[in-house]
Scaffold this motif. Structure first.
Motif, PDB file in Angstrom:
ATOM      1  N   PRO A   1       7.686  -0.344 -28.906  1.00  0.00           N
ATOM      2  CA  PRO A   1       6.748  -0.615 -29.993  1.00  0.00           C
ATOM      3  C   PRO A   1       5.532   0.603 -30.199  1.00  0.00           C
ATOM      4  N   PRO A   2       4.999   0.470 -31.508  1.00  0.00           N
ATOM      5  CA  PRO A   2       4.176   1.468 -31.701  1.00  0.00           C
ATOM      6  C   PRO A   2       2.941   1.310 -30.775  1.00  0.00           C
ATOM      7  N   LYS A   3       2.262   2.173 -30.498  1.00  0.00           N
ATOM      8  CA  LYS A   3       1.195   2.188 -29.440  1.00  0.00           C
ATOM      9  C   LYS A   3       0.021   1.046 -29.827  1.00  0.00           C
ATOM     10  N   GLU A   4       0.079   0.952 -30.886  1.00  0.00           N
ATOM     11  CA  GLU A   4      -1.033  -0.199 -31.443  1.00  0.00           C
ATOM     12  C   GLU A   4      -0.694  -1.510 -30.925  1.00  0.00           C
ATOM     13  N   GLU A   5       0.777  -1.627 -30.931  1.00  0.00           N
ATOM     14  CA  GLU A   5       1.215  -3.020 -30.591  1.00  0.00           C
ATOM     15  C   GLU A   5       1.802  -3.181 -29.041  1.00  0.00           C
ATOM     16  N   THR A   6       1.273  -2.468 -28.252  1.00  0.00           N
ATOM     17  CA  THR A   6       1.765  -2.469 -26.774  1.00  0.00           C
ATOM     18  C   THR A   6       1.034  -3.234 -26.235  1.00  0.00           C
ATOM     19  N   GLN A   7       1.806  -4.304 -25.523  1.00  0.00           N
ATOM     20  CA  GLN A   7       1.176  -5.618 -24.788  1.00  0.00           C
ATOM     21  C   GLN A   7       1.304  -5.517 -23.543  1.00  0.00           C
TER      22      GLN A   7
ATOM     23  N   ALA B   1      -5.501  -5.174 -17.887  1.00  0.00           N
ATOM     24  CA  ALA B   1      -6.397  -4.958 -18.919  1.00  0.00           C
ATOM     25  C   ALA B   1      -6.409  -3.624 -19.307  1.00  0.00           C
ATOM     26  N   TRP B   2      -6.747  -2.947 -20.458  1.00  0.00           N
ATOM     27  CA  TRP B   2      -6.899  -1.560 -20.674  1.00  0.00           C
ATOM     28  C   TRP B   2      -8.268  -1.113 -20.174  1.00  0.00           C
ATOM     29  N   VAL B   3      -8.227   0.111 -19.840  1.00  0.00           N
ATOM     30  CA  VAL B   3      -9.588   0.732 -19.237  1.00  0.00           C
ATOM     31  C   VAL B   3      -9.707   2.011 -19.987  1.00  0.00           C
ATOM     32  N   SER B   4      -8.998   2.439 -20.969  1.00  0.00           N
ATOM     33  CA  SER B   4      -9.239   3.514 -21.489  1.00  0.00           C
ATOM     34  C   SER B   4      -8.537   3.316 -22.962  1.00  0.00           C
ATOM     35  N   PRO B   5      -8.974   4.172 -23.791  1.00  0.00           N
ATOM     36  CA  PRO B   5      -8.183   4.191 -25.374  1.00  0.00           C
ATOM     37  C   PRO B   5      -7.119   5.073 -25.377  1.00  0.00           C
ATOM     38  N   TRP B   6      -6.153   5.016 -26.115  1.00  0.00           N
ATOM     39  CA  TRP B   6      -5.088   5.783 -26.428  1.00  0.00           C
ATOM     40  C   TRP B   6      -5.517   7.186 -26.410  1.00  0.00           C
ATOM     41  N   THR B   7      -4.948   8.113 -25.793  1.00  0.00           N
ATOM     42  CA  THR B   7      -5.268   9.449 -25.968  1.00  0.00           C
ATOM     43  C   THR B   7      -4.068  10.508 -26.247  1.00  0.00           C
ATOM     44  N   ILE B   8      -4.176  11.491 -26.708  1.00  0.00           N
ATOM     45  CA  ILE B   8      -2.799  12.521 -27.056  1.00  0.00           C
ATOM     46  C   ILE B   8      -2.828  13.282 -25.892  1.00  0.00           C
ATOM     47  N   SER B   9      -1.695  13.449 -25.466  1.00  0.00           N
ATOM     48  CA  SER B   9      -1.410  14.316 -24.177  1.00  0.00           C
ATOM     49  C   SER B   9      -1.605  15.601 -24.663  1.00  0.00           C
ATOM     50  N   THR B  10      -2.000  16.694 -23.691  1.00  0.00           N
ATOM     51  CA  THR B  10      -2.298  17.803 -24.037  1.00  0.00           C
ATOM     52  C   THR B  10      -1.434  18.648 -22.935  1.00  0.00           C
ATOM     53  N   GLY B  11      -1.319  20.024 -23.206  1.00  0.00           N
ATOM     54  CA  GLY B  11      -0.393  20.978 -22.509  1.00  0.00           C
ATOM     55  C   GLY B  11       0.335  22.014 -23.420  1.00  0.00           C
ATOM     56  N   GLU B  12       1.612  22.040 -23.194  1.00  0.00           N
ATOM     57  CA  GLU B  12       2.486  22.835 -24.059  1.00  0.00           C
ATOM     58  C   GLU B  12       2.854  22.223 -25.566  1.00  0.00           C
ATOM     59  N   CYS B  13       1.682  22.285 -26.398  1.00  0.00           N
ATOM     60  CA  CYS B  13       1.841  21.624 -27.697  1.00  0.00           C
ATOM     61  C   CYS B  13       0.728  22.273 -28.800  1.00  0.00           C
ATOM     62  N   ASP B  14       0.739  22.009 -29.664  1.00  0.00           N
ATOM     63  CA  ASP B  14      -0.279  22.342 -30.745  1.00  0.00           C
ATOM     64  C   ASP B  14      -1.616  21.518 -30.380  1.00  0.00           C
ATOM     65  N   LYS B  15      -2.446  22.016 -31.411  1.00  0.00           N
ATOM     66  CA  LYS B  15      -3.835  21.296 -31.326  1.00  0.00           C
ATOM     67  C   LYS B  15      -4.016  19.970 -31.461  1.00  0.00           C
ATOM     68  N   ASP B  16      -2.806  19.427 -32.080  1.00  0.00           N
ATOM     69  CA  ASP B  16      -3.009  18.013 -32.520  1.00  0.00           C
ATOM     70  C   ASP B  16      -2.006  17.359 -31.469  1.00  0.00           C
ATOM     71  N   GLY B  17      -1.215  18.015 -30.511  1.00  0.00           N
ATOM     72  CA  GLY B  17      -0.543  17.356 -29.447  1.00  0.00           C
ATOM     73  C   GLY B  17       0.898  17.405 -29.946  1.00  0.00           C
ATOM     74  N   TRP B  18       1.187  18.137 -30.914  1.00  0.00           N
ATOM     75  CA  TRP B  18       2.765  18.222 -31.278  1.00  0.00           C
ATOM     76  C   TRP B  18       3.750  19.080 -30.495  1.00  0.00           C
ATOM     77  N   GLU B  19       4.715  18.638 -30.335  1.00  0.00           N
ATOM     78  CA  GLU B  19       5.676  19.643 -29.835  1.00  0.00           C
ATOM     79  C   GLU B  19       6.926  19.501 -30.888  1.00  0.00           C
ATOM     80  N   TYR B  20       7.537  20.915 -31.008  1.00  0.00           N
ATOM     81  CA  TYR B  20       8.603  21.061 -32.215  1.00  0.00           C
ATOM     82  C   TYR B  20       9.903  21.525 -31.734  1.00  0.00           C
ATOM     83  N   ALA B  21      11.045  21.108 -32.603  1.00  0.00           N
ATOM     84  CA  ALA B  21      12.276  21.433 -32.308  1.00  0.00           C
ATOM     85  C   ALA B  21      13.224  21.424 -33.217  1.00  0.00           C
ATOM     86  N   ILE B  22      14.381  22.079 -33.306  1.00  0.00           N
ATOM     87  CA  ILE B  22      15.259  21.968 -34.323  1.00  0.00           C
ATOM     88  C   ILE B  22      16.192  20.775 -34.522  1.00  0.00           C
TER      89      ILE B  22
END
Length: 136
Positions: free
Chosen positions: A74-80, A86-107
């Protein structure tokens, strides 16, 4: 993720796909606290004239999946959460080998992902993570 090497991090980790999505279940030895890191992947495709978006080809992976793209989630907002969690953090974008917005690209989705877009890279994904804790 869940290696136990970070300060204050749990001592053991295991990965499962319970509930249809990738989840790293991390158990702490401190006061029997149980913590789980939920991880879902957002997938998009580029269409000339329309840009990046949720529209996918019929052969593409689903819009929200596990890391491999093999399990629809399910979309992250619908994860039960299961009972007593109980949730103890908000949803966060993973960082690492990606662009500034967290995206990784492929063909294409089965291909190798890269940290930047470029000619022919018409699909992208990013990981979202959120931490839950068991309520004893």
């Amino acid at each position: 993720l869940g290696t136990g090497s970070e300060p204050g991090s749990p001592d053991s980790a295991a990965v499962s796909t319970e509930g249809g999505f990738a989840r790293s279940a991390v158990a702490s030895t401190v006061a029997s606290v149980k913590v789980k890191v939920y991880e879902v992947y957002e997938n998009q495709r580029y269409f000339p004239g329309a840009g990046w978006g949720a529209k996918m080809l019929p052969t593409d992976r689903d819009r929200w999946t596990n890391m491999a793209g093999t399990v629809k989630v399910p979309p992250k907002e619908e994860t039960q959460l299961p009972a007593h969690w109980a949730w103890v953090s908000p949803w966060t974008i993973s960082t690492g080998e990606c662009d500034k917005d967290g995206w990784e690209y492929a063909i294409d989705f089965p291909a190798a992902f890269h940290a930047s877009d470029g000619i022919g890279r018409v699909v992208r994904r990013r990981a979202w993570r959120r931490v839950a804790q068991h309520e004893d």
